[in-house]
Scaffold this active site. Sequence first.
Site, PDB file in Angstrom:
ATOM      1  N   CYS A  31       0.843  -1.187   0.000  1.00 41.81           N
ATOM      2  CA  CYS A  31       0.000   0.000   0.000  1.00 41.81           C
ATOM      3  C   CYS A  31       0.881   1.242   0.000  1.00 41.81           C
ATOM      4  O   CYS A  31       1.698   1.423   0.912  1.00 41.81           O
ATOM      5  CB  CYS A  31      -0.924   0.015   1.229  1.00 41.81           C
ATOM      6  SG  CYS A  31      -1.864   1.551   1.394  1.00 41.81           S
ATOM      7  N   CYS A  34       0.647   3.415   3.296  1.00 40.53           N
ATOM      8  CA  CYS A  34       1.170   2.917   4.566  1.00 40.53           C
ATOM      9  C   CYS A  34       2.640   3.328   4.689  1.00 40.53           C
ATOM     10  O   CYS A  34       3.407   3.161   3.727  1.00 40.53           O
ATOM     11  CB  CYS A  34       1.067   1.396   4.644  1.00 40.53           C
ATOM     12  SG  CYS A  34      -0.613   0.762   4.845  1.00 40.53           S
ATOM     13  N   HIS A  88      -3.818   0.825   8.072  1.00 39.40           N
ATOM     14  CA  HIS A  88      -4.408   0.515   6.778  1.00 39.40           C
ATOM     15  C   HIS A  88      -5.909   0.208   6.822  1.00 39.40           C
ATOM     16  O   HIS A  88      -6.624   0.483   5.860  1.00 39.40           O
ATOM     17  CB  HIS A  88      -3.657  -0.673   6.157  1.00 39.40           C
ATOM     18  CG  HIS A  88      -4.099  -1.033   4.774  1.00 39.40           C
ATOM     19  ND1 HIS A  88      -3.856  -0.220   3.687  1.00 39.40           N
ATOM     20  CD2 HIS A  88      -4.790  -2.109   4.299  1.00 39.40           C
ATOM     21  CE1 HIS A  88      -4.359  -0.795   2.599  1.00 39.40           C
ATOM     22  NE2 HIS A  88      -4.931  -1.925   2.937  1.00 39.40           N
ATOM     23  N   ASN A 128     -14.553   9.478  -0.982  1.00 38.47           N
ATOM     24  CA  ASN A 128     -15.239   8.354  -1.620  1.00 38.47           C
ATOM     25  C   ASN A 128     -14.898   7.102  -0.810  1.00 38.47           C
ATOM     26  O   ASN A 128     -13.723   6.820  -0.588  1.00 38.47           O
ATOM     27  CB  ASN A 128     -14.777   8.171  -3.063  1.00 38.47           C
ATOM     28  CG  ASN A 128     -15.156   9.342  -3.937  1.00 38.47           C
ATOM     29  OD1 ASN A 128     -16.211   9.940  -3.760  1.00 38.47           O
ATOM     30  ND2 ASN A 128     -14.295   9.691  -4.875  1.00 38.47           N
ATOM     31  N   HIS A 139      -7.107   2.146   1.736  1.00 38.30           N
ATOM     32  CA  HIS A 139      -6.501   2.811   2.892  1.00 38.30           C
ATOM     33  C   HIS A 139      -7.323   4.062   3.221  1.00 38.30           C
ATOM     34  O   HIS A 139      -7.723   4.810   2.329  1.00 38.30           O
ATOM     35  CB  HIS A 139      -5.059   3.194   2.562  1.00 38.30           C
ATOM     36  CG  HIS A 139      -4.273   3.674   3.732  1.00 38.30           C
ATOM     37  ND1 HIS A 139      -3.284   2.921   4.335  1.00 38.30           N
ATOM     38  CD2 HIS A 139      -4.328   4.834   4.441  1.00 38.30           C
ATOM     39  CE1 HIS A 139      -2.765   3.601   5.347  1.00 38.30           C
ATOM     40  NE2 HIS A 139      -3.395   4.760   5.429  1.00 38.30           N
ATOM     41  N   HIS A 141      -8.720   7.419   3.464  1.00 39.50           N
ATOM     42  CA  HIS A 141      -8.279   8.696   2.905  1.00 39.50           C
ATOM     43  C   HIS A 141      -9.449   9.432   2.272  1.00 39.50           C
ATOM     44  O   HIS A 141     -10.484   8.858   1.963  1.00 39.50           O
ATOM     45  CB  HIS A 141      -7.187   8.482   1.848  1.00 39.50           C
ATOM     46  CG  HIS A 141      -7.689   7.889   0.559  1.00 39.50           C
ATOM     47  ND1 HIS A 141      -8.013   6.557   0.416  1.00 39.50           N
ATOM     48  CD2 HIS A 141      -7.936   8.460  -0.652  1.00 39.50           C
ATOM     49  CE1 HIS A 141      -8.418   6.322  -0.821  1.00 39.50           C
ATOM     50  NE2 HIS A 141      -8.382   7.470  -1.482  1.00 39.50           N
ATOM     51  N   GLN A 143     -10.059  13.320  -0.296  1.00 41.23           N
ATOM     52  CA  GLN A 143      -9.384  14.120  -1.315  1.00 41.23           C
ATOM     53  C   GLN A 143      -9.815  15.574  -1.219  1.00 41.23           C
ATOM     54  O   GLN A 143     -10.843  15.893  -0.613  1.00 41.23           O
ATOM     55  CB  GLN A 143      -9.696  13.572  -2.718  1.00 41.23           C
ATOM     56  CG  GLN A 143      -9.224  12.145  -2.944  1.00 41.23           C
ATOM     57  CD  GLN A 143      -9.484  11.666  -4.359  1.00 41.23           C
ATOM     58  OE1 GLN A 143      -8.904  12.182  -5.312  1.00 41.23           O
ATOM     59  NE2 GLN A 143     -10.350  10.679  -4.491  1.00 41.23           N
TER      60      GLN A 143
END
Length: 321
Positions: A31, A34, A88, A128, A139, A141, A143
């Site tokens: 990933c 990570c 993660h 999303n 993972h 997150h 935006q």
Amino acid sequence: MAELRWNPLINDWVMIASHRQNRPQMPKDWCPFCPSGGKVPDYEVLEYDNDFPALSQTPPEPDDVANDFFKVAPAYGKCEVILYSPEHTKTLKELPQSHVEKLVGLWCERFDALRSDEKIKFVFIFENRGDVVGVTMPHPHGQIYGYSFIPKKLQLEDEAYRKSMENGKCLCCDMLENEKADGRRIIFENDSFTVFLPFFCEYPYGIYIMAKRHVQYISELDGKERSDLADIVRKSAGTLDSLFGYNFPYMMCMYNAPVNSGDVSHHHFHIAFYPPMRSAEKQKFNASSETGAWAHCNPTAPEATAQELREAYKRFLESDR
């Protein structure tokens, strides 16, 4: 290819970013988000420039496809990834309150950083979540996009806000006042924010988070409000996850006022969730009516699903002790 193309039918820009077609799916054994992957440093929360941006502050020249009718423009802007946690598999509901407060701080920091570019007109913070909405990196997150234009939906909302303010009322303040007076669609609240299912909700579980104070930008929230935002976002995600006992997919969108665009005092900061499920196993598809005509159809009564959400909120609180 990365450029903007003008749609004359609705007077709006379309981002063309064919290079994003080749962005990778998440490898099973590695990933990039990570710290152990070697691409990012150790962190608690982190801003990471998108490797496959649709917008850039150094955009390439548009392709030679324009003429007197077809208009193009450079795809100017910024696309950032906001990493919520180095762990993660962590989700928002699993992060401690203190950690989510750091995330809110990073949202505010990056919002102000992008708005400092005078070419950027709208800063859009979003997340999303889930395969159903096309997430390629699981993972945790979100935006941030900085657009050099104000997208059409947001132009329409701006017009509605301005018209309401001509009558001496903030549209969102008025909406919240009426929702609280009715009460049937209110899910929960804290000192600074209210979570409710709007009267006009397009999605069965499409909750809104509305700031109680009339404020235009996330970065204008004071310390108490930022802490309360961390609390309300975490509990909102946990409520959705408690609906059917699994990590509920959603699109979370933060609506700040436009930037570098004159007087925006008629705007009111709020967050909308667009979860693409209408039951535990059935997806709500945006088909022809929704996509082709912008004529949405919610297959559920908001008053009934609001009760489901209130019960899910109680289950989350019990599990979160």
